[in-house]
Design a protein around this motif. Structure first.
Motif, PDB file in Angstrom:
ATOM      1  N   ARG A   4      95.802 -48.668 -80.978  1.00  0.00           N
ATOM      2  CA  ARG A   4      95.540 -49.364 -79.727  1.00  0.00           C
ATOM      3  C   ARG A   4      94.795 -48.483 -78.731  1.00  0.00           C
ATOM      4  O   ARG A   4      94.452 -48.941 -77.648  1.00  0.00           O
ATOM      5  N   CYS A   5      94.593 -47.219 -79.071  1.00  0.00           N
ATOM      6  CA  CYS A   5      93.994 -46.284 -78.100  1.00  0.00           C
ATOM      7  C   CYS A   5      92.522 -45.979 -78.357  1.00  0.00           C
ATOM      8  O   CYS A   5      91.738 -45.927 -77.426  1.00  0.00           O
ATOM      9  N   GLN A  10      95.081 -40.248 -79.821  1.00  0.00           N
ATOM     10  CA  GLN A  10      95.261 -40.247 -78.364  1.00  0.00           C
ATOM     11  C   GLN A  10      96.758 -40.228 -78.085  1.00  0.00           C
ATOM     12  O   GLN A  10      97.321 -39.183 -77.813  1.00  0.00           O
ATOM     13  N   CYS A  11      97.418 -41.387 -78.179  1.00  0.00           N
ATOM     14  CA  CYS A  11      98.867 -41.328 -77.978  1.00  0.00           C
ATOM     15  C   CYS A  11      99.563 -40.750 -79.194  1.00  0.00           C
ATOM     16  O   CYS A  11     100.664 -40.217 -79.101  1.00  0.00           O
ATOM     17  N   ILE A  21     100.360 -40.403 -71.512  1.00  0.00           N
ATOM     18  CA  ILE A  21     100.541 -41.702 -72.187  1.00  0.00           C
ATOM     19  C   ILE A  21      99.510 -41.854 -73.300  1.00  0.00           C
ATOM     20  O   ILE A  21      99.243 -42.958 -73.756  1.00  0.00           O
ATOM     21  N   GLY A  22      98.944 -40.723 -73.683  1.00  0.00           N
ATOM     22  CA  GLY A  22      97.885 -40.735 -74.693  1.00  0.00           C
ATOM     23  C   GLY A  22      96.523 -40.499 -74.078  1.00  0.00           C
ATOM     24  O   GLY A  22      95.564 -40.205 -74.777  1.00  0.00           O
ATOM     25  N   TYR A  45     100.748 -42.290 -81.859  1.00  0.00           N
ATOM     26  CA  TYR A  45     101.819 -43.070 -82.481  1.00  0.00           C
ATOM     27  C   TYR A  45     101.389 -43.676 -83.824  1.00  0.00           C
ATOM     28  O   TYR A  45     102.176 -43.724 -84.757  1.00  0.00           O
ATOM     29  N   PHE A  71     108.707 -38.778 -79.672  1.00  0.00           N
ATOM     30  CA  PHE A  71     108.711 -39.958 -78.820  1.00  0.00           C
ATOM     31  C   PHE A  71     110.173 -40.330 -78.531  1.00  0.00           C
ATOM     32  O   PHE A  71     111.090 -39.807 -79.167  1.00  0.00           O
ATOM     33  N   ASN A  73     104.300 -41.065 -74.186  1.00  0.00           N
ATOM     34  CA  ASN A  73     104.251 -42.514 -74.429  1.00  0.00           C
ATOM     35  C   ASN A  73     103.350 -42.802 -75.629  1.00  0.00           C
ATOM     36  O   ASN A  73     102.223 -42.293 -75.690  1.00  0.00           O
ATOM     37  N   GLY A  74     103.841 -43.634 -76.527  1.00  0.00           N
ATOM     38  CA  GLY A  74     103.010 -44.054 -77.653  1.00  0.00           C
ATOM     39  C   GLY A  74     102.100 -45.197 -77.239  1.00  0.00           C
ATOM     40  O   GLY A  74     102.132 -46.287 -77.786  1.00  0.00           O
ATOM     41  N   GLY A  75     101.322 -44.916 -76.211  1.00  0.00           N
ATOM     42  CA  GLY A  75     100.456 -45.922 -75.602  1.00  0.00           C
ATOM     43  C   GLY A  75     101.142 -46.553 -74.405  1.00  0.00           C
ATOM     44  O   GLY A  75     102.355 -46.801 -74.420  1.00  0.00           O
ATOM     45  N   PHE A 116      98.909 -48.182 -71.146  1.00  0.00           N
ATOM     46  CA  PHE A 116      97.951 -49.199 -70.684  1.00  0.00           C
ATOM     47  C   PHE A 116      98.497 -50.024 -69.526  1.00  0.00           C
ATOM     48  O   PHE A 116      98.013 -51.122 -69.256  1.00  0.00           O
ATOM     49  N   LEU A 173     101.269 -49.366 -79.457  1.00  0.00           N
ATOM     50  CA  LEU A 173     101.880 -49.292 -80.794  1.00  0.00           C
ATOM     51  C   LEU A 173     103.358 -48.914 -80.714  1.00  0.00           C
ATOM     52  O   LEU A 173     104.166 -49.350 -81.520  1.00  0.00           O
ATOM     53  N   GLU A 174     103.703 -48.078 -79.752  1.00  0.00           N
ATOM     54  CA  GLU A 174     105.112 -47.721 -79.574  1.00  0.00           C
ATOM     55  C   GLU A 174     105.795 -48.822 -78.767  1.00  0.00           C
ATOM     56  O   GLU A 174     105.370 -49.143 -77.661  1.00  0.00           O
ATOM     57  N   THR A 175     106.865 -49.371 -79.312  1.00  0.00           N
ATOM     58  CA  THR A 175     107.656 -50.305 -78.505  1.00  0.00           C
ATOM     59  C   THR A 175     108.470 -49.481 -77.495  1.00  0.00           C
ATOM     60  O   THR A 175     108.735 -48.303 -77.722  1.00  0.00           O
ATOM     61  N   LYS A 206     106.752 -43.606 -88.077  1.00  0.00           N
ATOM     62  CA  LYS A 206     107.021 -44.339 -86.830  1.00  0.00           C
ATOM     63  C   LYS A 206     107.418 -45.788 -87.044  1.00  0.00           C
ATOM     64  O   LYS A 206     106.966 -46.441 -87.990  1.00  0.00           O
ATOM     65  N   HIS A 207     108.214 -46.249 -86.095  1.00  0.00           N
ATOM     66  CA  HIS A 207     108.604 -47.652 -86.060  1.00  0.00           C
ATOM     67  C   HIS A 207     107.679 -48.364 -85.068  1.00  0.00           C
ATOM     68  O   HIS A 207     107.608 -47.975 -83.898  1.00  0.00           O
TER      69      HIS A 207
END
Lengths: 157, 792
Positions: free
Chosen positions: A137-138, A100-101, B478-479, A103, B28, B239-241, B243, B190-192, A39-40
């Motif tokens: 972050r999750c 969770q997400c 979204i996670g 990523y 994603f 969604n990579g997060g 919130f 974490l995901e932009t 991942k980026h």
């Protein structure tokens, strides 16, 4: 910028890639080899989402130029699956809700696998230290730490 | 926790897509690479506030490999998430209002060409005086950012009184006035943000986007592109997060679609980490003043709360954010007389919006901090003052909020007992402390963003002749696990396993509308819609099998992949046979369900914010150590209890609680979206520090099940509420450890050291804002308490 053909060893297979030297390993993995499990997250080595293994050691694919891995062997999250069977870490992360997400998960699992290759039964502090470069972050990390412990226990059986 | 009579609900199951995630197969938005895709890039403003006098794109457009260059003039129609705040342009038109605001965009054959093209776009700016702080926004000599508003750069004001606060204060034995500041912070998923758009030769536009709200993006695309919504398809990728950070329609989504229409080729945008800090929509910085009257036993007699929100450059959700800072005080504590005055200003910074807890964590910090001070004044302990004021189940608040299930007292008991709070508070060695705080959050906003009478969530179910079940829902994962939640609800109802179901989500062509993954609404609303659809399928199956077995419908059960006589699982027919029987008897086995919240709004302007079909409750105790010399805080342990109604999947629910605790700790100790003039102080994850694995405390989570009468299987929200008490619990624990009050978030080491020095010099040992502006909030709207409201 000069282009050349590199023979990249990724997940046990050799890929011939026509690329310029200045491209990053992250770009080549995702764009040329379609290995999008890496991942980026930031492109500048701050988040750990692009962690892959280079000769078994975790590196940030966004900070590695593809020309630097011409002689090495790269493992991505896709390469941890063997014979269609997920790695113990991949199963444990799934079972314990450590994603969770999802990523950060590929990079997190690869950092953890490098740890388990070095220390079969790490304690909590060792796990935390090994994962400190992989931001999540999750989850708040606790379920991730539990999943690494579970995978380590199973690896001992 | 037992599963009771349930076969799926209450089990600790993995997410239905967990192995896809852990093996790297989840797709994603940035993982989508349609053939021939172009790379999109945005040119962003280098000025905080300036007029655009000219944009020259000729050179950029002529660069080989560049397929299109657009500016604000190509997308002149305004948009915004709220109908009342249509104040954004996809690309700035005539004026830029913050550093990082997109002003032009290109589509090119690769990233390097796109970036080279950006450098060839020549924008001439005429700088305007910047408006960066609350004080500057109120300065009549500064320019108006939008040329409209309630005077100066005030975006919105609110002024509401419920009951009679003057009378309440007169009856109080003790009155406190305190001022607090909560610094802004951001989501940092974490995901932009990323999006891919395509346009068919027939003119159908498709957008894949990392968005929490495909329905609202659909609306914004139709408006800005000026084409019918029916010709647009929006697919929210996992969604990579989120919130709350992917809850607005964004420039890059609109621009990607426009560039795909112009070029006829797919166009992909993937924002850089720096871009995301400027896209923002995060937590508002809020200055607060709170005056509360207490009886000698700690009972609250009245509260007057003022909030001042620094909203950034655009409206975004700001009108709602403003009201949220004042809405949920009364759903946590019984406040017989309550006055809320608030205002939000525009400033030349990236727009603030909703972040986990939307507008309520700031107020929660102020109120929970003040309660500890009041308890100390009155000589009662922090637990007692909260128990004395805790809201009661099935009651109505003075501002007309309907409270149903509520296990706040059980939450308090759990964390106080588990943590040994009474044995520790005020009794630990210097530098160690414990703190307690409570919270309350909505299980979904009671009203849709666009007022209408249509359902807030719809779910469709299709059962094929082979027995396969497909669930169609607009809800976006979204996670938080919304797809697994839907699978759990449907599987429970139909006697199947969640992993057996096929889940199609968040696709405006394929799935019926769900308003989105915001306001913690998905479990309650999409969950109920799914339950209704599944119940209809179940009824048809049972009727068909009852006819075959010549049994009574009420004697049958659907469980473990069979439909048969209650208590005799081997009787009856297999799931697949039942499906065939039902399809033969009554046609295609396709059903839908929907959810519309009951009418809950009170009779006043602003009553739409804060109402919810149910509220979750939380209590939290934090134990920590502070180094008095360096101000470094080490959080050891967190005990948190959350009234979730019913834990549909305790594993995933715990994950949400732990994630909320984590995010709260980051906010209270480290994170700040800080600016120097209009420039972000550190738009990177190196400078904007979020907690790592090393900062992880032990978290003891207790899920309390109050069995909500309207929630699906009794469930309420868990995604946002548990963050709320964490922040003030840390602040209160720091006070317990060192005796200093840090009335300002984030509580960084420098503030603790400053407070210690102040205390050592004989000062109050407080760090925080000195006061609030003398501001006229406009005419106070006086609202009678609801009929039958009994002051405690």
């Amino acid at each position: 910028m000069a282009e050349r053909v590199l023979a990249l060893r990724v997940n046990g297979e050799t890929h011939r890639v026509l690329t310029s030297d200045h491209r990053t390993l992250l770009e080549v993995l995702r764009e040329d080899l379609a290995l999008t499990g890496t991942k980026h997250g930031c492109d500048v080595g701050e988040c750990g989402a692009c962690t892959v293994l280079l000769d078994g050691r975790p590196v940030l694919a966004c900070l590695v130029l593809v020309s630097q891995v011409a002689t090495g062997s790269v493992t991505t999250i896709e390469g941890l699956v063997e014979g269609g069977k997920p790695h113990e870490l991949q199963s444990a992360f799934a079972e314990l809700g450590a994603a969770q997400c999802g990523y950060c998960t590929p990079g997190m699992i690869l950092s953890a696998s490098a740890l388990l290759d070095e220390v079969a039964q790490p304690d909590t502090d060792e796990i935390k230290a090994a994962l400190t470069g992989n931001l999540c972050r999750c989850t708040g990390y606790n379920k991730i730490i539990e999943a690494v412990e579970l995978a380590a226990d199973r690896g001992q059986l | 926790m037992s599963a009771g009579n349930h076969t799926v609900v209450g089990r600790r199951l993995p997410r239905v897509d967990a192995l896809q995630q852990t093996t790297g197969q989840t797709q994603f938005a940035d993982d989508l690479n349609p053939p021939g895709a172009l790379v999109g890039r945005q040119l962003r403003s280098t000025h905080a506030h300036a007029a655009i006098t000219s944009i020259d794109t000729v050179e950029a457009a002529a660069l080989p490999g560049v397929k299109a260059v657009i500016t604000g003039a190509d997308l002149p129609i305004t948009y915004g998430i709220l109908p009342v705040s249509q104040d954004e342009h996809a690309l700035a038109l005539h004026r830029v209002r913050h550093v990082g605001e997109p002003v032009a965009a290109v589509a090119a054959i690769d990233a390097e060409t796109a970036e080279r093209a950006l450098a060839l776009i020549h924008v001439k700016y005429e700088p305007l005086t910047e408006v960066v702080t609350l004080d500057q926004a109120l300065d009549p000599d500064r320019p108006l950012i939008h040329g409209e508003g309630d005077g100066q750069n005030v975006h919105r004001t609110a002024a509401l009184e419920f009951g009679d606060v003057a009378e309440g204060f007169a009856a109080a034995g003790h009155v406190r006035e305190d001022v607090y500041f909560f610094g802004g912070n951001t989501h940092a998923a974490l995901e932009t943000h990323a999006a891919v758009a395509s346009c068919s030769p027939e003119g159908k536009v498709t957008l894949w986007s990392a968005t929490q709200v495909p329905h609202y993006v659909h609306r914004a695309l139709a408006k800005v592109l000026d084409i019918p919504a029916g010709r647009i398809r929006v697919i929210a990728t996992p969604n990579g997060g989120g919130f709350g950070g992917k809850t607005d329609p964004f420039s890059h989504e609109l621009v990607a679609a426009k560039l795909a229409m112009i070029t006829g080729r797919p166009v992909k945008f993937n924002l850089s980490r720096e871009d995301v800090f400027y896209a923002h929509r995060g937590r508002h910085p809020v200055l607060m003043w709170v005056k509360t009257g207490f009886e000698s036993d700690g009972r609250i007699t009245a509260m007057h709360f003022k909030s001042f929100l620094d909203g950034g450059a655009f409206g975004s959700y700001g009108t709602a954010s403003l009201y949220y800072t004042g809405a949920l005080q009364t759903s946590t504590y019984r406040i017989p007389n309550y006055c809320f005055e608030g205002m939000r200003v525009f400033t030349n910074k990236p727009a603030c919006g909703p972040k986990r807890g939307h507008g309520t964590p700031q107020a929660r910090f102020a109120i929970e901090s003040q309660l500890d001070k009041a308890a100390a004044d009155l000589g009662i302990d922090p637990v007692a003052i909260r128990v004395r004021n805790a809201v009661e189940p099935f009651s109505t608040t003075v501002n007309h909020l309907r409270i149903t299930s509520c296990a706040l007292n059980e939450c308090i008991d759990a964390v106080v007992e588990q943590s040994g709070f009474h044995q520790k508070h005020g009794q630990l060695p210097e530098g160690r402390g414990v703190g307690l705080a409570l919270g309350c959050y909505m299980s979904g906003a009671g009203l849709p963003i666009y007022f209408n009478k249509m359902p807030q969530s719809e779910v469709q179910l299709k059962v094929d002749r082979g027995g396969g079940v497909t669930v169609y829902s607009g809800a976006t994962d979204i996670g938080q696990g919304s797809t697994s939640m839907l699978a759990t609800v449907v599987a429970e109802c139909l006697g199947l396993e969640p992993a057996e179901l096929t889940m199609i989500t968040a696709d405006t062509d394929l799935t019926p509308v769900d308003l989105g993954s915001y306001s913690s609404r998905v479990t309650f609303m999409a969950g109920n819609a799914a339950l209704e659809a599944a119940t209809k399928v179940r009824t048809r199956l049972v009727e068909a099998v009852a006819a075959k077995l010549e049994a009574a419908v009420e004697d049958l059960e659907v469980a473990n992949g069979r439909v048969g006589v209650l208590g005799d699982p081997e009787s009856g027919v297999s799931w697949t046979e039942a499906v065939v029987l039902a399809t033969a008897a009554t046609g295609p086995l396709v059903e839908s369900g929907s959810y519309t919240a009951p009418k809950l709004a009170g009779p006043y302007k602003g009553a739409g914010v804060g109402i919810s079909p149910a509220y979750s409750y939380s209590a939290c105790v934090v134990e920590l150590e502070v180094d008095a010399d360096t101000g470094m805080v080490d959080v050891d342990r967190v005990w948190i209890a959350h009234d979730i109604g019913k834990a549909l999947n305790p594993l995933l629910c715990e994950g949400q609680v732990e994630g909320g605790v984590y995010m709260g700790l980051g906010e209270v100790l480290f994170e700040e979206q800080a600016f120097r003039d209009g420039l972000h102080r550190g738009p990177s994850l190196l400078d904007y520090k979020i907690p790592t694995s090393l900062e992880t405390p032990t978290v003891h989570t207790t899920l309390i099940e109050s069995d909500d009468p309207e929630g699906p299987y009794g469930a309420k929200e868990v995604g946002q509420g548990p963050l709320l008490p964490v922040i003030p619990a840390v602040a209160n624990a720091i006070h317990d450890a060192l005796g200093v009050h840090i009335d300002e978030v984030p509580i960084t080491p420098d503030k603790i050291v400053a407070a210690m020095r102040d205390a050592a010099r004989g000062g109050s040992g407080r760090v925080g804002p000195k006061g609030v502006p003398d501001f006229d909030f406009g005419e106070l709207i006086r609202v009678e308490p609801p009929e039958g409201f009994v002051a405690p």
